[in-house]
Design an enzyme around this catalytic site. Structure first.
Site, mmCIF file in Angstrom:
data_model
loop_
_atom_site.group_PDB
_atom_site.id
_atom_site.type_symbol
_atom_site.label_atom_id
_atom_site.label_comp_id
_atom_site.label_asym_id
_atom_site.label_seq_id
_atom_site.Cartn_x
_atom_site.Cartn_y
_atom_site.Cartn_z
ATOM 1 N N ARG A 109 -0.806 -4.128 -8.999
ATOM 2 C CA ARG A 109 -1.341 -4.815 -7.806
ATOM 3 C C ARG A 109 -1.020 -6.169 -7.829
ATOM 4 O O ARG A 109 -1.886 -6.829 -8.658
ATOM 5 C CB ARG A 109 -2.472 -4.288 -7.085
ATOM 6 C CG ARG A 109 -2.963 -5.091 -5.911
ATOM 7 C CD ARG A 109 -4.045 -4.675 -5.185
ATOM 8 N NE ARG A 109 -3.605 -3.200 -4.427
ATOM 9 C CZ ARG A 109 -4.206 -2.875 -3.320
ATOM 10 N NH1 ARG A 109 -5.556 -3.201 -2.865
ATOM 11 N NH2 ARG A 109 -3.900 -1.920 -2.536
ATOM 12 N N HIS A 136 4.006 -2.268 0.080
ATOM 13 C CA HIS A 136 2.955 -1.609 -0.226
ATOM 14 C C HIS A 136 3.503 0.069 -0.147
ATOM 15 O O HIS A 136 2.909 0.821 0.748
ATOM 16 C CB HIS A 136 1.878 -1.453 0.630
ATOM 17 C CG HIS A 136 0.335 -1.214 0.121
ATOM 18 N ND1 HIS A 136 0.371 -0.391 -1.029
ATOM 19 C CD2 HIS A 136 -0.915 -0.929 0.672
ATOM 20 C CE1 HIS A 136 -0.936 -0.084 -1.174
ATOM 21 N NE2 HIS A 136 -1.717 -0.169 -0.140
ATOM 22 N N GLN A 139 1.102 3.432 -0.155
ATOM 23 C CA GLN A 139 0.558 3.567 1.048
ATOM 24 C C GLN A 139 1.438 4.496 2.075
ATOM 25 O O GLN A 139 0.929 5.250 2.962
ATOM 26 C CB GLN A 139 0.139 2.444 1.789
ATOM 27 C CG GLN A 139 -0.677 2.477 3.131
ATOM 28 C CD GLN A 139 -2.003 3.073 2.828
ATOM 29 O OE1 GLN A 139 -2.928 2.630 2.282
ATOM 30 N NE2 GLN A 139 -2.425 4.125 3.571
ATOM 31 N N ASP A 224 -2.940 -3.037 10.937
ATOM 32 C CA ASP A 224 -3.380 -3.651 9.642
ATOM 33 C C ASP A 224 -4.131 -4.917 9.846
ATOM 34 O O ASP A 224 -3.916 -5.512 10.811
ATOM 35 C CB ASP A 224 -2.093 -3.763 8.652
ATOM 36 C CG ASP A 224 -2.556 -4.122 7.079
ATOM 37 O OD1 ASP A 224 -3.721 -4.104 6.618
ATOM 38 O OD2 ASP A 224 -1.721 -4.474 6.528
ATOM 39 N N CYS A 264 -4.138 1.362 7.170
ATOM 40 C CA CYS A 264 -4.076 1.677 5.577
ATOM 41 C C CYS A 264 -5.506 1.453 5.035
ATOM 42 O O CYS A 264 -5.896 2.222 4.173
ATOM 43 C CB CYS A 264 -3.169 0.916 5.068
ATOM 44 S SG CYS A 264 -3.531 -0.920 5.251
#
Ligand code: CP
Ligand code: NVA
Length: 306
Positions: A109, A136, A139, A224, A264
């Site tokens: 990450r 991402h 996810q 998000d 998420c």
């Protein structure tokens, strides 16, 4: 000496998978979830080790990978720049070579997407993207598993992304292209997704600044945070720019009756989503979070045992 692996596959973006492989991973994740919920011991990765490099914070990604490896009979090692040589300037390429010689897979990450590409180029074991500024993809494995479990195939459905054209939005654009759904992206001016992602997925997406019309007839509404990791100093400006982009019950009412809500996490109630939506009956955020575990176990099995 690094191992030679002719079947080496990385997972840096969703487009590292074919559409069929993406669907197979979703099916396998659903099976692995059933196995785990039945309490069966299943240890296909005995003695395998996953190195996890976190240059940004995490709860779900760390715990899901670490638990997944433990349940599979393997082991995961957490590395952060604060307490490894990565934080003292050891080049990522050198770290990739060393970690590849001692472990079976590396999850990263980080900020710049180029950094994970460079690491993958110097790794002789699979590299998994646990989030970059650009995408991402892990996810999306979990989000799509959740949709399939709740409503069946997403092909031909309409998904509306509300908010920032960020890393999550880019991965939704890839998912729309791979799984064949329509993606409306409702974002404020100046916060559109990056042009390269628009060019890549243009047949599958519509970008608008009209959040109300974007939500009409949707099967899934997703949002998000307004300020992603690394954008903390923009929080105040973003709060103003996104003030009309909160997912509320009014917006959810425009979507289809059986529409789902996803996020998420971590979420900010009262900013990008109202409390009564995220804690309401259309929200599947807790299944979505749990599915990180099952979807990534399917991914680890795919990358390490194929
Ligand atoms: N959704 C997600 O990636 O959560 P974490 O930042 O907690 O890993
Ligand atoms: N867009 C968010 C996702 C967090 C899981 C971020 O990058 O901070």
């Amino acid at each position: 000496m690094n191992k030679v692996n002719n079947n080496l596959r990385h997972f840096l973006t969703l487009t590292d998978l074919s559409s069929d492989e993406f669907r197979q991973l979703i099916d396998r994740a659903i099976e692995l979830k059933a196995i785990q919920h039945r309490g069966e011991i299943f240890e296909p990765l005995k003695n395998k080790v996953l190195a996890m490099i976190f240059e940004k914070s995490s709860t779900r990604t760390r715990v899901s990978f670490e638990s997944g490896m433990a349940q599979f009979g393997g082991h995961a090692i957490f590395l952060s720049p604060r307490d490894s040589q990565l934080g003292r300037g050891e080049p990522i390429e050198d770290s990739a070579k060393v970690l590849s010689s001692m472990t079976d897979c590396i999850m990263v990450r980080t900020y710049e997407h180029e950094k994970i590409e460079s690491l993958a180029n110097h790794s002789s074991v699979p590299v998994i993207n646990g989030l970059t500024d650009a995408v991402h993809p892990c996810q999306l494995l979990a989000d799509m598993q959740t949709y399939f479990e709740q409503r069946g195939d997403i092909k031909g459905k309409t998904v509306t992304w509300v908010g920032d054209g960020n890393n999550m939005c880019h991965s939704y654009m890839h998912a729309a292209m791979l799984l064949g759904f329509r993606l409306n992206i409702a974002c404020p001016e100046g916060f559109e997704p990056e042009q390269a992602f628009i060019d890549e997925t243009s047949d599958h997406i519509t970008i608008t600044h009209d959040v109300t019309s974007a939500c009409k007839n949707s099967d899934l509404i997703v949002t998000d945070v307004w300020a992603s990791m690394g954008q903390e100093e923009e929080q105040k400006i973003r709060e103003q720019a996104f003030s009309d982009y909160q997912v509320t019950t009014k917006l959810m009412a425009l979507a289809n009756d059986d529409a789902l809500f996803m996020h998420c996490l971590p979420a900010h109630r009262g900013e990008e989503v109202s409390a009564n939506v995220i804690d309401g009956s259309q929200s599947v955020v807790w299944d979505e979070a749990e599915n990180r575990l099952h979807a990534q176990k399917a991914l680890l099995e795919f990358l390490l045992l194929k």
